[in-house]
Design an enzyme around this catalytic site. Sequence first.
Site, PDB file in Angstrom:
ATOM      1  N   THR A   1       0.827  -1.207   0.000  1.00  5.15           N
ATOM      2  CA  THR A   1       0.000   0.000   0.000  1.00  5.15           C
ATOM      3  C   THR A   1       0.858   1.253   0.000  1.00  5.15           C
ATOM      4  O   THR A   1       1.981   1.246   0.514  1.00  5.15           O
ATOM      5  CB  THR A   1      -0.920   0.019   1.248  1.00  5.15           C
ATOM      6  N   ASP A   2       0.317   2.330  -0.555  1.00  5.63           N
ATOM      7  CA  ASP A   2       1.023   3.613  -0.507  1.00  5.63           C
ATOM      8  C   ASP A   2       1.115   4.160   0.907  1.00  5.63           C
ATOM      9  O   ASP A   2       1.920   5.057   1.188  1.00  5.63           O
ATOM     10  CB  ASP A   2       0.346   4.634  -1.418  1.00  5.63           C
ATOM     11  N   GLU A   3       0.328   3.615   1.833  1.00  8.15           N
ATOM     12  CA  GLU A   3       0.349   4.115   3.208  1.00  8.15           C
ATOM     13  C   GLU A   3       1.665   3.845   3.926  1.00  8.15           C
ATOM     14  O   GLU A   3       1.930   4.425   4.977  1.00  8.15           O
ATOM     15  CB  GLU A   3      -0.814   3.524   4.003  1.00  8.15           C
TER      16      GLU A   3
ATOM     17  N   TYR B   1      -1.724  -0.660  10.901  1.00  9.32           N
ATOM     18  CA  TYR B   1      -1.950  -1.343   9.620  1.00  9.32           C
ATOM     19  C   TYR B   1      -0.787  -1.136   8.666  1.00  9.32           C
ATOM     20  O   TYR B   1      -0.189  -2.095   8.163  1.00  9.32           O
ATOM     21  CB  TYR B   1      -3.252  -0.843   8.976  1.00  9.32           C
TER      22      TYR B   1
ATOM     23  N   LYS C   1       2.208  -3.693   7.042  1.00 13.53           N
ATOM     24  CA  LYS C   1       2.466  -3.851   5.605  1.00 13.53           C
ATOM     25  C   LYS C   1       3.935  -3.554   5.294  1.00 13.53           C
ATOM     26  O   LYS C   1       4.552  -4.234   4.466  1.00 13.53           O
ATOM     27  CB  LYS C   1       1.550  -2.929   4.797  1.00 13.53           C
TER      28      LYS C   1
END
Length: 319
Positions: A131-133, A155, A159
């Site tokens: 994810t870009d997060e 979260y 990742k």
Amino acid sequence: MKFSRTILVTGGSGFIGSHLVCSLVDKHPDWRILNLDNLDYCCSSRSLESVEDRENYTFIRGDVCNSRLVNHIFNTEPVDAIFHLAAKTHVESSFQSPSSFHHVNVDGTKVLLGAAYRARHQPRRFIYVSTDEVYGASTDQVFDESSPMRPSNPYSATKAAAEFLVTSYWDKFKFPVIITRSNNIYVKTLLEFSFLLLLEKGTVGEIYNVGTTCEIPIVQLARELVKMVKNVPDSEVTDWLEFVPDRPLVDLRYPIRCEKLLQLGWKAQVSWAEGIRQTVKWYQDNPDFWSDTSKDQGPGGECEETADPVRSVHHLMEQ
């Protein structure tokens, strides 16, 4: 029937995974597609109705953290490529239950990597959907794949940790991994072209941002959805908007550059305006599609990265 390839998709019953599975099954009848999913929250039993009876599709209900099951799959199936999407993704819930996110997102990835690496039939690609997060938020800096990871919630931290596991298998064993970091996804064309392109042309050991240059503020998105769904004039749009408190440590934006993916030949096939129009029309034509999941959704479960526009459309349809 003899198949030319066997593809394993984890989390293949979720939003992104089901579109990917359907695309693979439809476009590659000579490939066998295995879907490993725990059928927890964020899944609809209807997402895969169109392929559930296809000869080249097999559903396996199970947990990616179940080492016995995962090892059995790789010991009995000649898996050529893996798309690893199964994950817990709900940011707010990750603050409430960080250990469960670590278990699925990190331990599950570890189990899958180990089984794939030890398999007698060696996979030629392991594509980890991140994810870009993992970059954290930015108000001015645009992130490319070399930007440092600064996750700001449990979260995204899990990742990022899983990414380190994946890259360690490339660094130590030259196991053919590829990592994707995508923005929120709301149309399946992004999957069909970017994921399949990376399967065929992506360079092993590399990370690819997946997104476009189109950036829409949340308030603007909300206003456009109201106008399309409720068919009201601009003067009445505000009547349908409700401002609520931000979630903890909200990240304002995740701007990313995708030149590496573009160099492989990928480009957006559908404009933002047309894509969101198609999304709204689909929800208008299928108002009950996700109703079977609303009663079961809870704070935990396996689900891949989902899409805020879709949630917004679904919420408006219920009003």
